[in-house]
Motif scaffolding. Structure first.
Motif, PDB file in Angstrom:
ATOM      1  N   TRP A 112      -6.243  13.386   7.489  1.00 59.52           N
ATOM      2  CA  TRP A 112      -7.102  12.198   7.472  1.00 59.52           C
ATOM      3  C   TRP A 112      -8.531  12.647   7.809  1.00 59.52           C
ATOM      4  O   TRP A 112      -8.735  13.676   8.466  1.00 59.52           O
ATOM      5  CB  TRP A 112      -6.646  11.163   8.509  1.00 59.52           C
ATOM      6  CG  TRP A 112      -5.446  10.358   8.108  1.00 59.52           C
ATOM      7  CD1 TRP A 112      -4.239  10.830   7.670  1.00 59.52           C
ATOM      8  CD2 TRP A 112      -5.313   8.919   8.121  1.00 59.52           C
ATOM      9  NE1 TRP A 112      -3.372   9.793   7.408  1.00 59.52           N
ATOM     10  CE2 TRP A 112      -3.995   8.612   7.678  1.00 59.52           C
ATOM     11  CE3 TRP A 112      -6.156   7.874   8.453  1.00 59.52           C
ATOM     12  CZ2 TRP A 112      -3.528   7.290   7.572  1.00 59.52           C
ATOM     13  CZ3 TRP A 112      -5.682   6.557   8.354  1.00 59.52           C
ATOM     14  CH2 TRP A 112      -4.388   6.271   7.900  1.00 59.52           C
ATOM     15  N   GLN A 113      -9.498  11.891   7.351  1.00 58.46           N
ATOM     16  CA  GLN A 113     -10.893  12.118   7.734  1.00 58.46           C
ATOM     17  C   GLN A 113     -11.119  11.469   9.094  1.00 58.46           C
ATOM     18  O   GLN A 113     -10.374  10.585   9.493  1.00 58.46           O
ATOM     19  CB  GLN A 113     -11.849  11.475   6.710  1.00 58.46           C
ATOM     20  CG  GLN A 113     -11.604  11.941   5.297  1.00 58.46           C
ATOM     21  CD  GLN A 113     -11.749  13.442   5.150  1.00 58.46           C
ATOM     22  OE1 GLN A 113     -12.707  14.031   5.630  1.00 58.46           O
ATOM     23  NE2 GLN A 113     -10.754  14.077   4.528  1.00 58.46           N
ATOM     24  N   ILE A 136      -8.026   6.795   2.265  1.00 60.32           N
ATOM     25  CA  ILE A 136      -7.795   5.855   1.158  1.00 60.32           C
ATOM     26  C   ILE A 136      -6.298   5.787   0.834  1.00 60.32           C
ATOM     27  O   ILE A 136      -5.640   6.817   0.766  1.00 60.32           O
ATOM     28  CB  ILE A 136      -8.540   6.327  -0.116  1.00 60.32           C
ATOM     29  CG1 ILE A 136     -10.060   6.337   0.107  1.00 60.32           C
ATOM     30  CG2 ILE A 136      -8.163   5.477  -1.323  1.00 60.32           C
ATOM     31  CD1 ILE A 136     -10.707   4.991   0.036  1.00 60.32           C
ATOM     32  N   TRP A 137      -5.770   4.589   0.678  1.00 55.42           N
ATOM     33  CA  TRP A 137      -4.409   4.414   0.159  1.00 55.42           C
ATOM     34  C   TRP A 137      -4.502   3.651  -1.168  1.00 55.42           C
ATOM     35  O   TRP A 137      -5.455   2.906  -1.407  1.00 55.42           O
ATOM     36  CB  TRP A 137      -3.532   3.600   1.146  1.00 55.42           C
ATOM     37  CG  TRP A 137      -3.037   4.400   2.336  1.00 55.42           C
ATOM     38  CD1 TRP A 137      -3.785   5.140   3.188  1.00 55.42           C
ATOM     39  CD2 TRP A 137      -1.680   4.510   2.807  1.00 55.42           C
ATOM     40  NE1 TRP A 137      -2.979   5.713   4.162  1.00 55.42           N
ATOM     41  CE2 TRP A 137      -1.694   5.340   3.949  1.00 55.42           C
ATOM     42  CE3 TRP A 137      -0.463   3.989   2.381  1.00 55.42           C
ATOM     43  CZ2 TRP A 137      -0.529   5.663   4.670  1.00 55.42           C
ATOM     44  CZ3 TRP A 137       0.703   4.306   3.095  1.00 55.42           C
ATOM     45  CH2 TRP A 137       0.663   5.142   4.223  1.00 55.42           C
ATOM     46  N   ARG A 179       0.856  -1.188   0.000  1.00 54.26           N
ATOM     47  CA  ARG A 179       0.000   0.000   0.000  1.00 54.26           C
ATOM     48  C   ARG A 179       0.892   1.238   0.000  1.00 54.26           C
ATOM     49  O   ARG A 179       1.992   1.199   0.532  1.00 54.26           O
ATOM     50  CB  ARG A 179      -0.926  -0.013   1.208  1.00 54.26           C
ATOM     51  CG  ARG A 179      -0.255  -0.116   2.546  1.00 54.26           C
ATOM     52  CD  ARG A 179      -1.313  -0.338   3.657  1.00 54.26           C
ATOM     53  NE  ARG A 179      -0.744  -0.337   4.990  1.00 54.26           N
ATOM     54  CZ  ARG A 179      -0.237  -1.398   5.623  1.00 54.26           C
ATOM     55  NH1 ARG A 179      -0.203  -2.577   5.023  1.00 54.26           N
ATOM     56  NH2 ARG A 179       0.243  -1.304   6.846  1.00 54.26           N
ATOM     57  N   TYR A 180       0.407   2.328  -0.605  1.00 56.94           N
ATOM     58  CA  TYR A 180       1.281   3.505  -0.697  1.00 56.94           C
ATOM     59  C   TYR A 180       0.469   4.782  -0.810  1.00 56.94           C
ATOM     60  O   TYR A 180      -0.692   4.762  -1.206  1.00 56.94           O
ATOM     61  CB  TYR A 180       2.248   3.367  -1.880  1.00 56.94           C
ATOM     62  CG  TYR A 180       1.596   3.232  -3.232  1.00 56.94           C
ATOM     63  CD1 TYR A 180       1.167   1.989  -3.695  1.00 56.94           C
ATOM     64  CD2 TYR A 180       1.404   4.344  -4.051  1.00 56.94           C
ATOM     65  CE1 TYR A 180       0.566   1.855  -4.938  1.00 56.94           C
ATOM     66  CE2 TYR A 180       0.816   4.223  -5.292  1.00 56.94           C
ATOM     67  CZ  TYR A 180       0.392   2.978  -5.732  1.00 56.94           C
ATOM     68  OH  TYR A 180      -0.212   2.852  -6.958  1.00 56.94           O
ATOM     69  N   ASP A 187      -5.386  -1.633  -6.763  1.00 61.60           N
ATOM     70  CA  ASP A 187      -6.703  -1.244  -6.294  1.00 61.60           C
ATOM     71  C   ASP A 187      -6.522  -0.193  -5.205  1.00 61.60           C
ATOM     72  O   ASP A 187      -5.414   0.296  -4.980  1.00 61.60           O
ATOM     73  CB  ASP A 187      -7.517  -2.448  -5.800  1.00 61.60           C
ATOM     74  CG  ASP A 187      -6.921  -3.122  -4.563  1.00 61.60           C
ATOM     75  OD1 ASP A 187      -5.880  -2.645  -4.035  1.00 61.60           O
ATOM     76  OD2 ASP A 187      -7.487  -4.131  -4.118  1.00 61.60           O
ATOM     77  N   GLN A 188      -7.586   0.153  -4.542  1.00 58.33           N
ATOM     78  CA  GLN A 188      -7.520   1.111  -3.449  1.00 58.33           C
ATOM     79  C   GLN A 188      -7.950   0.410  -2.180  1.00 58.33           C
ATOM     80  O   GLN A 188      -8.851  -0.440  -2.223  1.00 58.33           O
ATOM     81  CB  GLN A 188      -8.465   2.274  -3.719  1.00 58.33           C
ATOM     82  CG  GLN A 188      -8.040   3.134  -4.884  1.00 58.33           C
ATOM     83  CD  GLN A 188      -8.838   4.414  -4.942  1.00 58.33           C
ATOM     84  OE1 GLN A 188     -10.054   4.401  -4.756  1.00 58.33           O
ATOM     85  NE2 GLN A 188      -8.178   5.521  -5.179  1.00 58.33           N
ATOM     86  N   ILE A 189      -7.339   0.768  -1.080  1.00 59.31           N
ATOM     87  CA  ILE A 189      -7.834   0.211   0.177  1.00 59.31           C
ATOM     88  C   ILE A 189      -8.105   1.343   1.160  1.00 59.31           C
ATOM     89  O   ILE A 189      -7.462   2.385   1.156  1.00 59.31           O
ATOM     90  CB  ILE A 189      -6.859  -0.780   0.841  1.00 59.31           C
ATOM     91  CG1 ILE A 189      -5.466  -0.182   0.952  1.00 59.31           C
ATOM     92  CG2 ILE A 189      -6.881  -2.136   0.178  1.00 59.31           C
ATOM     93  CD1 ILE A 189      -4.610  -0.953   1.909  1.00 59.31           C
TER      94      ILE A 189
END
Ligand code: NI
Ligand code: NI
Ligand code: NI
Ligand code: NI
Ligand code: NI
Ligand code: NI
Ligand code: NI
Ligand code: NI
Ligand code: NI
Ligand code: NI
Ligand code: NI
Ligand code: NI
Lengths: 156, 156, 156, 156, 156, 156
Positions: D94-95, C93-94, B90-91, C16-18
């Motif tokens: 961050w939210q 979101i990352w 993740r980044y 993808d996004q996590i």
């Protein structure tokens, strides 16, 4: 077959000896060492836990520590050597002060919960049995803390 | 071949962006994941570190975090996927405030040591170059702290 | 009812996004926060883990971090607020690089084991399915590592 | 002068943004970095905490993380750069989902204690004010837990 | 009333015995266990600290360790049992090599600071008194490190 | 000059004693304490590692633990006092169960690797020599895990 869980037994003495055992793990994955805690507890360990350590060559490793009755030293050593990658287990006897314990049962709006009552000199502590609270929380979709508060409210 | 170490470069800007990358490691041993820090630093990472974490099923695992220039995101991802057991990285971009830095050289009783001088508004900090101090300590069989004190004594 | 475990699904995309979510826990016991990891995983979290942190006033606290699909952000927030003592959940979101994965089955002297095969550019990694290995180790009283080695020996 | 503590304010919104800031500390002693948590909290940080990390060259280092209102980003950065050895601070918005909170006061056998009441959808949690409980425990030589139980017993 | 702090006493012997005591905490919150460190130090403990541990059932728990003079074993046990949730305290005597210590006072541009001077064989170390440096830093709005450097500069 | 590394020696006894030594470090930076692990290992320590601890006054400190032959107690104490900021070292003898070990050499597609073979009662474990695997991985630009799998495939 597995004995009655120690946390549910009445204990009357206030001092005993415990066997400490430890090993450093640097050549085994987290997922493969994880099940050893339950294996050791099932075999009668009084406690078994991991401590994060930082070993030579920048290794993000893990110390495994086990506490048991002195009579179980060989059995625990065997399990540690079989189920982890370590090639040596260090061990030593420690003294221990234990609070004698008894159990009461309290009736809450959600059901019955056993409560461990421990004493030492003028100290008295109440500890709701975790397994009872968790079972109730799951069955009735409650937060664990709601069950604990319900128990505390019945303690006088 | 390896570039001049970043910690020895003069930096003048006071803000930039950095790429954060992270992965959780639970199926690789400590000794096999350890070398990845140096591999990443050699490839240009600004920082790379482990954090002890506790994952599902009681796994005493490790989070690997990497910081790099945004342009190096793909290179770092490749190295993380190649040299660790993770299947995902993740980044995200973070902003960064950086203290502009310069270097001076101070002459101590044990030899010369470069000192990083960093400033921000009215803040000024001196940081003796670790590699210089370590080299002197080893060559002259001194405790590292003796070298640091000798450097501080020359800062006016 | 619980879905097929994610680790056993074939995945073909490579990005993808996590959703990352986190909360710091300082007013809840270890035993009462522990079950939340399994609760979150059962509800579809991709990962959930604890990090030891040291908060104000010398508190030996715990950070809870959850990773999930962005669509599950509200569900995870609800569970974190319900089952922990925190009064706030931070989230963001990352991006993520994922290694596409497939499964093969290998036949060892101890029985069949699924092996996850993940690829990215020229990288190819084999990861024996942990649950399969553990089930065999328990049923046949083997050390987990013996099962892993048996699997590796069948990979060509 | 210091503002009323945040934990004692009534909060009505259920979402906001928070500023995350972080720095890795490897060239400052534990005793010299420790006071920075209180300095940051006194200056209005919402939270500030240390995480043990393992950096390059086998350094047993510490990550400092700060959470604050976005408007306080520059003030926090200044304090982090002044009072720690770091030369850079990374940061990002961050939210956050926040449980709106209110306060009630309960009267126990040991004295009055404020209790924070937080709600979110169908979730309602009670959190006795730590400072009140600690003050009572110290003044009357009680274990903290006795005070908490006394508070829980007055909640309905 | 509290005795003169140990760190400010002259010590001349180079060996003694210390009592180690420890307990694992898994059913008490971080905020409620935190004050016990100061309570124990105030009662004469030589050191008291927390170690993050990972117990059975995925509990992110804490080990409390206390070091004291052997004569204080019962007093420390009592405080640990009263102020934490543990029901048992393990303990054992360890040997200890201690560096005899003396104090000097150095005059810096910011004021006077006591410096502990410890020796062992050919080793000599100087340790500026933390409390003195912190008091000066706070009073004059300096970074702690500026005060330390000022002290080092006066050590010949 | 440095002796042959212990991990490469044949060991035949199955029990011995080890000296444990420990010190808490709170007034030395991570970068200056880091090299002490290698110094101690080079001087004959059997193991040396850091554990993150949380000391009084919110200090994010580090425990240094060393294991050595009892005959090396004084040498290790000297090095700990010289190269860290601690003013005292605690120590104690522990018993140890050791798995007798022997070495075999296996020939893989990538080259020869020594494998440690350890036994205890009916337990037999194979441990590929880390240094050999790392050297091959670096020379041939392989992931370490590929080398380990190649070794496991040659173990019958
Ligand atoms: Ni090894
Ligand atoms: Ni028993
Ligand atoms: Ni896995
Ligand atoms: Ni660059
Ligand atoms: Ni609180
Ligand atoms: Ni999904
Ligand atoms: Ni540095
Ligand atoms: Ni504010
Ligand atoms: Ni319990
Ligand atoms: Ni004393
Ligand atoms: Ni100190
Ligand atoms: Ni030897």
């Amino acid at each position: 077959m597995r004995k009655k869980k120690l946390s549910q037994q009445i204990v009357q003495q206030s001092a005993d000896q415990i066997q400490m055992l430890a090993a450093n793990i640097d050549d085994q994955s987290a997922e493969s060492v994880a099940p050893v805690i339950e294996l050791l507890m099932d075999a009668g360990a009084l406690d078994a836990f991991f401590t994060p350590i930082q070993m030579k060559k920048n290794r993000p490793a893990t110390q495994l520590t086990v506490m048991c009755h002195p009579a179980d030293q060989q059995k625990m050593t065997y399990l540690m050597l079989k189920h982890t990658s370590t090639v040596g287990v260090r061990y030593q006897i420690w003294q221990r002060t234990v609070m004698p314990r008894d159990f009461i049962t309290v009736t809450t709006e959600y059901g019955d919960v056993r409560v461990k009552v421990v004493t030492y000199q003028d100290i008295q502590k109440y500890s709701p049995e975790f397994a009872d609270c968790l079972a109730i929380a799951k069955a009735q979709n409650l937060a664990l803390n709601q069950v604990y508060i319900a128990v505390y409210q019945q303690l006088k």
